[in-house]
Scaffold this motif. Structure first.
Motif, PDB file in Angstrom:
ATOM      1  N   LYS A 113       0.839  -1.205   0.000  1.00 19.80           N
ATOM      2  CA  LYS A 113       0.000   0.000   0.000  1.00 19.80           C
ATOM      3  C   LYS A 113       0.878   1.261   0.000  1.00 19.80           C
ATOM      4  O   LYS A 113       0.666   2.172  -0.795  1.00 19.80           O
ATOM      5  CB  LYS A 113      -0.894  -0.036   1.243  1.00 19.80           C
ATOM      6  N   ASN A 116       2.405   1.892  -3.172  1.00 21.37           N
ATOM      7  CA  ASN A 116       1.406   2.029  -4.233  1.00 21.37           C
ATOM      8  C   ASN A 116       1.490   0.898  -5.270  1.00 21.37           C
ATOM      9  O   ASN A 116       1.281   1.105  -6.468  1.00 21.37           O
ATOM     10  CB  ASN A 116       1.516   3.404  -4.897  1.00 21.37           C
ATOM     11  N   LYS A 118      -0.520  -2.212  -6.067  1.00 21.68           N
ATOM     12  CA  LYS A 118      -1.834  -2.674  -5.623  1.00 21.68           C
ATOM     13  C   LYS A 118      -2.372  -3.826  -6.467  1.00 21.68           C
ATOM     14  O   LYS A 118      -3.586  -3.958  -6.657  1.00 21.68           O
ATOM     15  CB  LYS A 118      -2.817  -1.491  -5.611  1.00 21.68           C
ATOM     16  N   THR A 119      -1.447  -4.604  -7.014  1.00 26.96           N
ATOM     17  CA  THR A 119      -1.867  -5.778  -7.785  1.00 26.96           C
ATOM     18  C   THR A 119      -1.275  -7.017  -7.124  1.00 26.96           C
ATOM     19  O   THR A 119      -0.055  -7.115  -6.964  1.00 26.96           O
ATOM     20  CB  THR A 119      -1.388  -5.650  -9.246  1.00 26.96           C
ATOM     21  N   TYR A 165     -10.045  -4.698  -0.246  1.00 27.19           N
ATOM     22  CA  TYR A 165     -10.622  -4.260  -1.522  1.00 27.19           C
ATOM     23  C   TYR A 165     -11.855  -3.369  -1.302  1.00 27.19           C
ATOM     24  O   TYR A 165     -12.051  -2.359  -1.985  1.00 27.19           O
ATOM     25  CB  TYR A 165     -10.984  -5.465  -2.394  1.00 27.19           C
ATOM     26  N   ASP A 168     -10.724   0.083  -0.628  1.00 24.06           N
ATOM     27  CA  ASP A 168      -9.984   0.806  -1.668  1.00 24.06           C
ATOM     28  C   ASP A 168     -10.050  -0.005  -2.966  1.00 24.06           C
ATOM     29  O   ASP A 168      -9.322  -0.989  -3.144  1.00 24.06           O
ATOM     30  CB  ASP A 168      -8.526   0.989  -1.216  1.00 24.06           C
ATOM     31  N   GLN A 169     -10.922   0.432  -3.867  1.00 24.78           N
ATOM     32  CA  GLN A 169     -11.142  -0.370  -5.076  1.00 24.78           C
ATOM     33  C   GLN A 169     -10.106  -0.137  -6.166  1.00 24.78           C
ATOM     34  O   GLN A 169     -10.279  -0.598  -7.300  1.00 24.78           O
ATOM     35  CB  GLN A 169     -12.563  -0.152  -5.564  1.00 24.78           C
ATOM     36  N   SER A 170      -9.024   0.564  -5.821  1.00 24.91           N
ATOM     37  CA  SER A 170      -7.953   0.645  -6.818  1.00 24.91           C
ATOM     38  C   SER A 170      -7.046  -0.598  -6.737  1.00 24.91           C
ATOM     39  O   SER A 170      -6.136  -0.751  -7.549  1.00 24.91           O
ATOM     40  CB  SER A 170      -7.139   1.936  -6.647  1.00 24.91           C
ATOM     41  N   TRP A 171      -7.303  -1.475  -5.772  1.00 21.65           N
ATOM     42  CA  TRP A 171      -6.547  -2.732  -5.728  1.00 21.65           C
ATOM     43  C   TRP A 171      -7.053  -3.702  -6.795  1.00 21.65           C
ATOM     44  O   TRP A 171      -8.237  -3.684  -7.142  1.00 21.65           O
ATOM     45  CB  TRP A 171      -6.716  -3.418  -4.368  1.00 21.65           C
ATOM     46  N   ASN A 172      -6.151  -4.553  -7.286  1.00 20.28           N
ATOM     47  CA  ASN A 172      -6.533  -5.694  -8.125  1.00 20.28           C
ATOM     48  C   ASN A 172      -6.013  -6.944  -7.426  1.00 20.28           C
ATOM     49  O   ASN A 172      -4.804  -7.095  -7.253  1.00 20.28           O
ATOM     50  CB  ASN A 172      -5.904  -5.588  -9.522  1.00 20.28           C
ATOM     51  N   GLU A 252      -8.730  -7.768 -12.637  1.00 20.03           N
ATOM     52  CA  GLU A 252      -9.421  -6.492 -12.489  1.00 20.03           C
ATOM     53  C   GLU A 252     -10.332  -6.579 -11.283  1.00 20.03           C
ATOM     54  O   GLU A 252     -11.210  -7.440 -11.222  1.00 20.03           O
ATOM     55  CB  GLU A 252     -10.266  -6.238 -13.744  1.00 20.03           C
ATOM     56  N   GLY A 253     -10.084  -5.752 -10.293  1.00 13.08           N
ATOM     57  CA  GLY A 253     -10.901  -5.797  -9.077  1.00 13.08           C
ATOM     58  C   GLY A 253     -10.520  -6.981  -8.198  1.00 13.08           C
ATOM     59  O   GLY A 253      -9.401  -7.481  -8.261  1.00 13.08           O
TER      60      GLY A 253
END
Ligand code: NAD
Ligand code: WQD
Length: 334
Positions: A113, A116, A118-119, A165, A168-172, A252-253
């Motif tokens: 995190k 940055n 986030k995948t 998730y 924070d929905q910018s994670w995959n 994705e997501g």
């Protein structure tokens, strides 16, 4: 992509690192070598002919060390295999399992995190389904009812990932639920190297075949299955590794996928396949059921096929052939 692989010297991690390198990715491994050997790195380089593989000997619970590695290498994504995986040991050392698996993952996620990154592709397990109500098991089946601390750590991490998730929905994030990984790379250069007496069926069989162990105990012949022995979804580790690359490609997501073949084989089926393919007799006896075991567990793998375009290609004969090829070429492991 530039990928960090935690636990990349281990059984499944090493096969995935190989596949990532062959697909042209840049790979850095972090591993504390608590259940693996540095020799794996040389073997991967031998198979691929690729020398650009970075290894950092480090525990994922070393937050300061991790932060330095993240700042230095600027990863695009993380594949997280590091953890302890022995069901029996987890009942004797639960705190070590919660600390390593759950605590270690929390530390890793925090560092990701801050950096940055986030995948994430995470190694979960079919064990999160507990004793399934019915088979084949799809991803929508209820989870819970785990029978040992190891399984509960996987369940807790899955929950942690879904909470993360939701915040924070910018994670995959992919949560990959493996069924029973077996076999080895066809070169026989990398494979599963359990310390001591194996707990799992396939390495036990290969060690009986090699003469290292005298006899296999078949844990129960009175289950509600076709021949009474336990049924599982064995998946070739090379197919499993390929599933990780597909998950990374399509991620994705927050997504959850079963990685299995969809076919169930009993213990007696596996013994027979091993004997037929390798032309070696496996001495076995019927023993009482093993505590915590379930009768039958196999995947409905259709979601991974429709959404990721992934499906397992290697059959039980290839699994027992490659398991034996690895064992016979590496009688004492790495
Ligand atoms: P493995 O033990 O061969 O590999 C795990 C690797 O992680 C090892 O190299 C070990 O040294 C390393 N490691 C452990 N704790 C660490 C830590 N704190 N810091 C850094 N490195 C650490 O196991 P595997 O069979 O390759 O399993 C990989 C992952 O898949 C695990 O998370 C496991 O729970 C999960 N999984 C395995 C199976 C299976 O049957 N093998 C099934 C389902 C899920
Ligand atoms: C398979 C079948 C046994 C050994 C475990 C974990 C699971 C996952 C995969 C990580 C069962 C029988 C076994 C033996 C036997 N790991 N057997 N004699 O128990 O399905 O799954 O590994 O997530 O969480 O629980 O795998 O290989 O131990 O057993 O008869 O000496 O073989 O009873 O039916 P399992 P396994």
């Amino acid at each position: 992509m530039n990928i960090l692989v935690t636990g990349g010297c281990g059984y499944i991690g090493s096969h995935t690192v190989l596949a990532l390198l062959e697909a042209g990715h840049k790979v850095t491994i972090i591993d504390n070598l608590c259940n693996s050997s540095r020799e794996v790195l040389e073997r991967i380089k031998n198979i691929t002919g690729i020398n650009e593989l970075t290894f950092v000997e480090m525990d994922i619970r070393d937050a300061d060390g991790l932060e330095i590695v993240f700042n230095h290498y600027k990863f695009d994504a993380v594949m997280h295999f590091a953890g302890l995986k022995s069901v029996g040991e987890s009942t004797k050392k639960p705190l070590e399992y919660y600390d390593n698996n759950v605590g270690g993952t929390a530390i890793l996620l925090n560092v990701m995190k801050h950096a940055n990154v986030k995948t994430l592709v995470f190694s979960s397990s079919a064990t999160v389904y507990g004793d399934p109500i019915s088979v084949p098991i799809s991803e929508t089946a209820p989870t819970g009812g785990t029978t040992n601390p190891y399984g509960t750590t996987k369940l807790m991490i899955e929950q942690m990932l879904s909470d993360l998730y939701a915040s924070d929905q910018s994670w995959n994030i992919a949560r990959l639920r493996y069924f029973n990984p077996v076999g080895a790379h066809e070169s026989g250069l990398i494979g599963e190297d359990p310390g001591g007496i194996p707990n799992n069926l396939m390495p036990y069989i290969t060690q009986v075949a090699s003469g290292k162990l005298d006899e296999l105990s078949v844990y129960g012949d009175d289950y509600d299955t076709a021949d009474g022995s336990g049924v599982r979804d064995y998946i070739h580790v090379v197919d499993l590794a390929a599933g990780h690359l597909k998950a990374l490609d399509k991620l994705e997501g927050l997504a959850t996928y079963n990685l299995g073949t969809g076919k169930g084989y009993s213990v007696l089926d596996v013994i027979k396949a091993f004997e037929d393919v390798n032309d070696i007799k496996i001495s076995y006896k019927i023993a009482p059921r093993r505590e915590g075991d379930i009768a039958s567990c196999y995947a409905d793998p259709t979601l991974a096929e429709s959404e990721l375009g992934w499906k397992a290609n290697k059959d039980i004969n290839q699994m027992v052939r490659d398991a034996w090829n690895w064992q016979s070429k590496n009688p004492t492991g790495y």
